[in-house]
Design an enzyme around this catalytic site. Structure first.
Site, mmCIF file in Angstrom:
data_model
loop_
_atom_site.group_PDB
_atom_site.id
_atom_site.type_symbol
_atom_site.label_atom_id
_atom_site.label_comp_id
_atom_site.label_asym_id
_atom_site.label_seq_id
_atom_site.Cartn_x
_atom_site.Cartn_y
_atom_site.Cartn_z
ATOM 1 N N LYS A 189 34.914 102.497 13.348
ATOM 2 C CA LYS A 189 34.466 101.578 12.285
ATOM 3 C C LYS A 189 33.906 102.375 11.105
ATOM 4 C CE LYS A 189 30.181 99.511 12.364
ATOM 5 N NZ LYS A 189 29.410 99.655 11.143
ATOM 6 N N ASN A 190 33.011 103.345 11.397
ATOM 7 C CA ASN A 190 32.287 104.018 10.311
ATOM 8 C C ASN A 190 33.139 105.042 9.576
ATOM 9 O OD1 ASN A 190 30.220 102.313 10.871
ATOM 10 N ND2 ASN A 190 29.006 103.809 12.010
ATOM 11 N N ARG A 204 27.206 96.824 5.252
ATOM 12 C CA ARG A 204 26.504 97.971 4.698
ATOM 13 C C ARG A 204 27.399 98.838 3.811
ATOM 14 N NH1 ARG A 204 21.820 99.083 3.218
ATOM 15 N NH2 ARG A 204 21.483 101.284 2.809
ATOM 16 N N CYS A 256 23.053 95.704 9.078
ATOM 17 C CA CYS A 256 22.113 95.384 10.159
ATOM 18 C C CYS A 256 20.675 95.596 9.696
ATOM 19 C CB CYS A 256 22.392 96.264 11.366
ATOM 20 S SG CYS A 256 23.957 95.872 12.143
ATOM 21 N N ARG A 261 16.373 100.288 4.208
ATOM 22 C CA ARG A 261 17.626 101.045 4.097
ATOM 23 C C ARG A 261 17.833 101.415 2.626
ATOM 24 N NH1 ARG A 261 22.217 98.800 8.199
ATOM 25 N NH2 ARG A 261 22.927 100.962 7.964
ATOM 26 N N ILE A 315 18.735 103.489 -0.943
ATOM 27 C CA ILE A 315 19.938 104.241 -1.365
ATOM 28 C C ILE A 315 19.581 105.243 -2.463
ATOM 29 C CG2 ILE A 315 21.573 102.427 -0.686
ATOM 30 C CD1 ILE A 315 21.789 101.653 -3.630
ATOM 31 N N ASP A 316 18.343 105.687 -2.453
ATOM 32 C CA ASP A 316 17.880 106.637 -3.489
ATOM 33 C C ASP A 316 18.677 107.940 -3.493
ATOM 34 O OD1 ASP A 316 16.433 106.844 -0.923
ATOM 35 O OD2 ASP A 316 15.553 108.621 -1.829
ATOM 36 N N ASP A 323 22.959 104.869 17.019
ATOM 37 C CA ASP A 323 23.800 103.700 17.291
ATOM 38 C C ASP A 323 24.093 103.516 18.771
ATOM 39 O OD1 ASP A 323 25.811 103.955 14.252
ATOM 40 O OD2 ASP A 323 23.759 103.294 14.627
ATOM 41 N N ILE A 341 15.590 107.697 13.254
ATOM 42 C CA ILE A 341 16.424 107.396 12.085
ATOM 43 C C ILE A 341 15.962 106.109 11.404
ATOM 44 C CG2 ILE A 341 18.776 106.972 11.257
ATOM 45 C CD1 ILE A 341 18.423 109.770 12.482
ATOM 46 N N ARG A 388 31.449 92.478 14.286
ATOM 47 C CA ARG A 388 31.511 93.347 13.096
ATOM 48 C C ARG A 388 32.012 94.737 13.456
ATOM 49 N NH1 ARG A 388 26.333 94.307 10.303
ATOM 50 N NH2 ARG A 388 27.742 95.830 9.396
HETATM 51 C C1 EPZ Z 1 25.271 104.815 8.800
HETATM 52 O O1 EPZ Z 1 24.322 104.018 8.097
HETATM 53 C C2 EPZ Z 1 25.923 103.903 9.821
HETATM 54 N N1 EPZ Z 1 26.612 102.817 9.131
HETATM 55 C C3 EPZ Z 1 24.855 103.341 10.773
HETATM 56 O O2 EPZ Z 1 25.558 102.647 11.806
HETATM 57 C C4 EPZ Z 1 24.096 104.491 11.437
HETATM 58 O O3 EPZ Z 1 23.016 103.955 12.169
HETATM 59 C C5 EPZ Z 1 23.570 105.465 10.378
HETATM 60 O O4 EPZ Z 1 24.637 105.893 9.507
HETATM 61 C C6 EPZ Z 1 22.978 106.719 11.024
HETATM 62 O O5 EPZ Z 1 23.962 107.366 11.790
HETATM 63 C C7 EPZ Z 1 27.822 103.084 8.589
HETATM 64 O O6 EPZ Z 1 28.327 104.190 8.659
HETATM 65 C C8 EPZ Z 1 28.501 101.932 7.908
HETATM 66 P P1 EPZ Z 1 21.967 106.865 6.688
HETATM 67 P P2 EPZ Z 1 23.683 104.594 6.722
HETATM 68 O O7 EPZ Z 1 22.156 106.846 5.218
HETATM 69 O O8 EPZ Z 1 24.674 105.425 6.017
HETATM 70 C C9 EPZ Z 1 17.474 107.230 5.144
HETATM 71 C C10 EPZ Z 1 26.343 100.849 13.023
HETATM 72 O O9 EPZ Z 1 25.816 100.303 14.001
HETATM 73 N N2 EPZ Z 1 18.059 107.166 3.793
HETATM 74 O O10 EPZ Z 1 22.514 108.008 7.482
HETATM 75 O O11 EPZ Z 1 23.065 103.427 6.018
HETATM 76 C C11 EPZ Z 1 17.600 105.919 5.895
HETATM 77 O O12 EPZ Z 1 16.536 105.048 5.582
HETATM 78 C C12 EPZ Z 1 25.470 101.217 11.858
HETATM 79 O O13 EPZ Z 1 27.548 101.188 12.939
HETATM 80 C C13 EPZ Z 1 17.232 107.341 2.691
HETATM 81 O O14 EPZ Z 1 16.017 107.528 2.832
HETATM 82 O O15 EPZ Z 1 22.524 105.512 7.321
HETATM 83 C C14 EPZ Z 1 17.578 106.356 7.331
HETATM 84 O O16 EPZ Z 1 16.235 106.545 7.740
HETATM 85 C C15 EPZ Z 1 24.058 100.714 11.993
HETATM 86 N N3 EPZ Z 1 17.780 107.291 1.435
HETATM 87 C C16 EPZ Z 1 18.263 107.733 7.298
HETATM 88 O O17 EPZ Z 1 18.223 108.153 5.939
HETATM 89 C C17 EPZ Z 1 19.122 107.081 1.244
HETATM 90 O O18 EPZ Z 1 19.574 107.065 0.067
HETATM 91 C C18 EPZ Z 1 19.717 107.722 7.742
HETATM 92 O O19 EPZ Z 1 20.384 106.732 6.998
HETATM 93 C C19 EPZ Z 1 19.955 106.904 2.369
HETATM 94 C C20 EPZ Z 1 19.393 106.958 3.638
#
Ligand code: EPZ
Length: 420
Positions: free
Chosen positions: A22-23, A93, A117, A122, A124-125, A306, A328, A398
């Site tokens: 999926k990802n 997402r 989710c 979450r 996006i900075d 996950d 995370i 999903r």
């Molecule tokens: C991806 O989410 C996955 N989703 C998530 O899987 C997964 O839990 C996550 O990566 C971690 O492996 C998809 O790929 C669609 P991150 P993502 O950016 O990209 C912080 C599932 O079940 N962060 O790696 O949103 C954030 O708050 C889903 O398939 C910032 O601070 O996760 C978190 O603590 C659920 N600023 C950490 O980084 C940012 O700009 C990791 O988030 C971005 C993230």
């Protein structure tokens, strides 16, 4: 409200085929926007997040055709918009990958804020920091993000945190930029490597995916008329590995990548399970009492967040007390109150959960709180004494394709009730 009715006390035995990740798919489909041509993607999971992305690509002017259940052809020669509306982007997402892809292809994008989710904040900075480093102007207004750049110029970028989404978005934005971009402190998940492999196969110049640093030399264009097969889903693989362990079953998991599962495999063996590496498949079984262990979720190659709800189900019936540290997400233990309704003894506080193993779980009415929690509660219902009803199963759809059929083939007694 759609639900599953599950009869418990099942030992899962048989074989299951893993679908494309999926990802990876939710990143590679937007990546086709960078190509002025026709791209064929195979092993695409037929799940609701992917269907929504295909609807958005169509709204942008792409022609999307499903040749069969898992093969999609995307023709991006006549894009006529760079505006992805909020009512579509808020459903999941990964819609924010449209920012990187449309910036890269057209130099502008207007994308509604993503949904996804509920795992806590979450932000996006890091995505925005990266786009601005490449010279884009980002305006965050009324639930959507406007991004524009006369020209994207390659730049070094150091991520403050390891982020899958930001890593993917900046790969998308930099492959057609002028000059070299070096991404530091990046995510190394298999889906990052799969995206880089796809883009390289259509002419991008990307090195280092899967390590801490990715170097991208901008190219003038990418080529069409390629076919690419999506990598097997690491998280679906892990979900079925844990189902074999928790049900003390014996499952042959086909079309998976053994090496992607190392952190989970080590824990399954610690807990008393057995794993056989059979090349493009693996056999997971358990014939003894489970033993408690501790889990710390971390970016890849650490234990995947996950798979955290799923492993908690196995730990809830293990001998002894286990501790899970969720490093995370700030709020990924909502499912524990549902497991406690089944007789589990889990105390969740902030980002730590303490699990005292009990002899068995008892079926109950359950509510999925997110995608992976839904999968965990499904496993819990399959192994529990008695029957359960599991609601909010749209979350599970999903990220998992025909999940009840796959578990039924392994002996589970599950019925999907579409309408009450
Ligand atoms: C991806 O989410 C996955 N989703 C998530 O899987 C997964 O839990 C996550 O990566 C971690 O492996 C998809 O790929 C669609 P991150 P993502 O950016 O990209 C912080 C599932 O079940 N962060 O790696 O949103 C954030 O708050 C889903 O398939 C910032 O601070 O996760 C978190 O603590 C659920 N600023 C950490 O980084 C940012 O700009 C990791 O988030 C971005 C993230």
């Amino acid at each position: 409200m759609e639900k599953f009715i599950i009869q418990g006390n099942t030992r899962l035995v048989g074989e299951v085929e893993i679908i494309g990740a999926k990802n990876a798919a939710v990143a590679i489909l937007p990546a086709t926007l960078l190509i002025n041509g026709i791209t064929t993607l195979e092993n695409v999971p037929n799940i609701s997040d992917v269907k929504i992305i295909c609807t958005i690509l169509t709204a942008l002017g792409a022609v999307v055709t499903w040749n069969n259940e898992h093969t999609v052809v995307v023709d991006t020669r006549h894009l006529n918009s760079a505006n992805a509306p909020l009512e579509m982007t808020s459903k999941f997402r990964a819609s924010y990958y449209l920012l990187g892809a449309l910036l890269g292809r057209r130099g502008n994008a207007e994308v509604g804020l993503p949904g996804g989710c509920n795992l806590g904040a979450r932000p996006i900075d890091q995505h925005i920091k990266g786009f601005e480093a490449l010279g884009a102007t980002i305006i965050d207004e009324q639930g959507k993000i406007n991004a524009s750049a006369k020209k994207l110029i390659g730049s070094p970028i150091y991520f403050d945190v390891v982020s899958v989404g930001a890593t993917i978005n900046l790969i998308l934005a930099s492959v057609l930029a002028e000059g070299t971009t070096v991404l530091n402190n990046v995510a190394k998940e298999p889906h990052i490597v799969d995206l880089a492999n796809f883009l390289t196969s259509v002419g991008a110049d990307i090195r280092g995916a899967g390590t801490d640093t990715i170097k991208i030399n901008g190219v003038s264009e990418l080529s069409g008329n390629h076919t690419y097969s999506i990598v097997p889903d690491q998280i679906e693989t892990g979900t079925f590995m844990i189902a074999a362990l928790a049900s003390k079953g014996d499952i042959l998991i086909k079309n998976c990548i053994y090496e992607h599962m190392d952190s989970l495999s080590a824990k399954i063996i610690e807990m008393g399970g057995k794993i056989e590496n059979l090349g493009d498949s693996m056999r997971v079984s358990c014939d003894r009492e489970l033993q408690a262990t501790n889990i710390k979720t971390l970016p890849y190659p650490g234990f995947p967040t996950d798979l955290q709800p799923q492993i908690a189900v196995a730990l809830s019936i293990a001998n002894g007390t286990s501790i899970i540290n969720e490093n995370i997400w700030s709020s990924r233990f909502q499912y524990t109150s549902e497991l406690n309704k089944m007789g589990a003894k889990i105390t969740a506080q902030g980002t730590t959960a303490i699990i005292e193993g009990v002899n068995k779980l008892i079926g109950a009415p359950l509510y999925a709180t997110d995608l992976r929690a839904g999968a965990a509660l499904l496993i819990a219902s399959i192994i529990a004494d008695g029957s359960s009803e599991l609601y909010n199963i749209h979350y599970i759809d999903r990220g998992y394709e025909h999940i009840e059929d796959k578990f039924r083939k392994l002996g589970a007694k599950i019925e999907r009730i579409d309408k009450e």
